[in-house]
Design an enzyme around this catalytic site. Structure first.
Site, PDB file in Angstrom:
ATOM      1  N   THR A   1      36.565  43.848  47.046  1.00  0.00           N
ATOM      2  CA  THR A   1      35.692  42.681  46.960  1.00  0.00           C
ATOM      3  C   THR A   1      35.915  41.901  45.664  1.00  0.00           C
ATOM      4  O   THR A   1      36.448  42.410  44.691  1.00  0.00           O
ATOM      5  CB  THR A   1      34.211  43.094  47.064  1.00  0.00           C
ATOM      6  N   ASP A   2      35.461  40.650  45.692  1.00  0.00           N
ATOM      7  CA  ASP A   2      35.565  39.796  44.515  1.00  0.00           C
ATOM      8  C   ASP A   2      34.215  39.715  43.806  1.00  0.00           C
ATOM      9  O   ASP A   2      33.278  40.437  44.157  1.00  0.00           O
ATOM     10  CB  ASP A   2      36.092  38.405  44.903  1.00  0.00           C
ATOM     11  N   GLN A   3      34.097  38.829  42.823  1.00  0.00           N
ATOM     12  CA  GLN A   3      32.871  38.705  42.048  1.00  0.00           C
ATOM     13  C   GLN A   3      31.668  38.299  42.881  1.00  0.00           C
ATOM     14  O   GLN A   3      30.538  38.566  42.518  1.00  0.00           O
ATOM     15  CB  GLN A   3      33.066  37.663  40.939  1.00  0.00           C
TER      16      GLN A   3
END
Length: 133
Positions: free
Chosen positions: A13-15
């Site tokens: 996942t990203d931020q």
């Protein structure tokens, strides 16, 4: 139908807490491997024959985000087989969710020799690609 199950890990996942866009291509790859194994073949078998199937084109269309710990179902299928290339298409769903894809994609693979020269797809592979798992 071949279906690969993937649990989204935190590192995918990203931020914003959604699966980073490039990771969908990893999911596509995993499902291609499962597709071949379901038919009794593998990339390693091709490599032993001196062949490879590099990706020469890849696209993805993102419809809805997948998130950490989602269980994803990736459904690959061979949509086109030519003399020296083949195309996979993919649909990714959230397990237990609606039957609408979160992401769809496509990869085109060239068949090449060890030297990187285009070569005809082996007839045995072509047959396997069209068999029901």
């Amino acid at each position: 139908m071949v279906e690969a199950r993937i649990r989204v890990i935190y590192g995918d996942t990203d931020q914003m807490g959604v699966v980073y866009h490039a990771n969908y291509f990893r999911y596509f790859e995993l499902s291609r491997i499962e597709y071949l194994h379901a038919r009794g073949a593998s990339y390693r078998d091709l490599e032993r024959e001196g062949l490879a199937l590099p990706v020469v084109e890849a696209t993805a269309s993102y419809k809805s985000p997948a998130r950490y710990e989602d269980m994803l179902l990736v459904r690959p299928r061979v949509s086109e087989v030519k003399r020296v290339s083949l195309t996979f298409t993919y649909d990714i769903f959230r397990e237990g969710g609606p039957d609408t894809p979160l992401c769809t994609g496509r990869t085109v693979h060239a068949c090449v020799s060890r030297e990187g020269k285009p070569t005809r797809l082996p007839e045995a592979l072509v047959r396997l690609l069209h068999e029901a798992p």
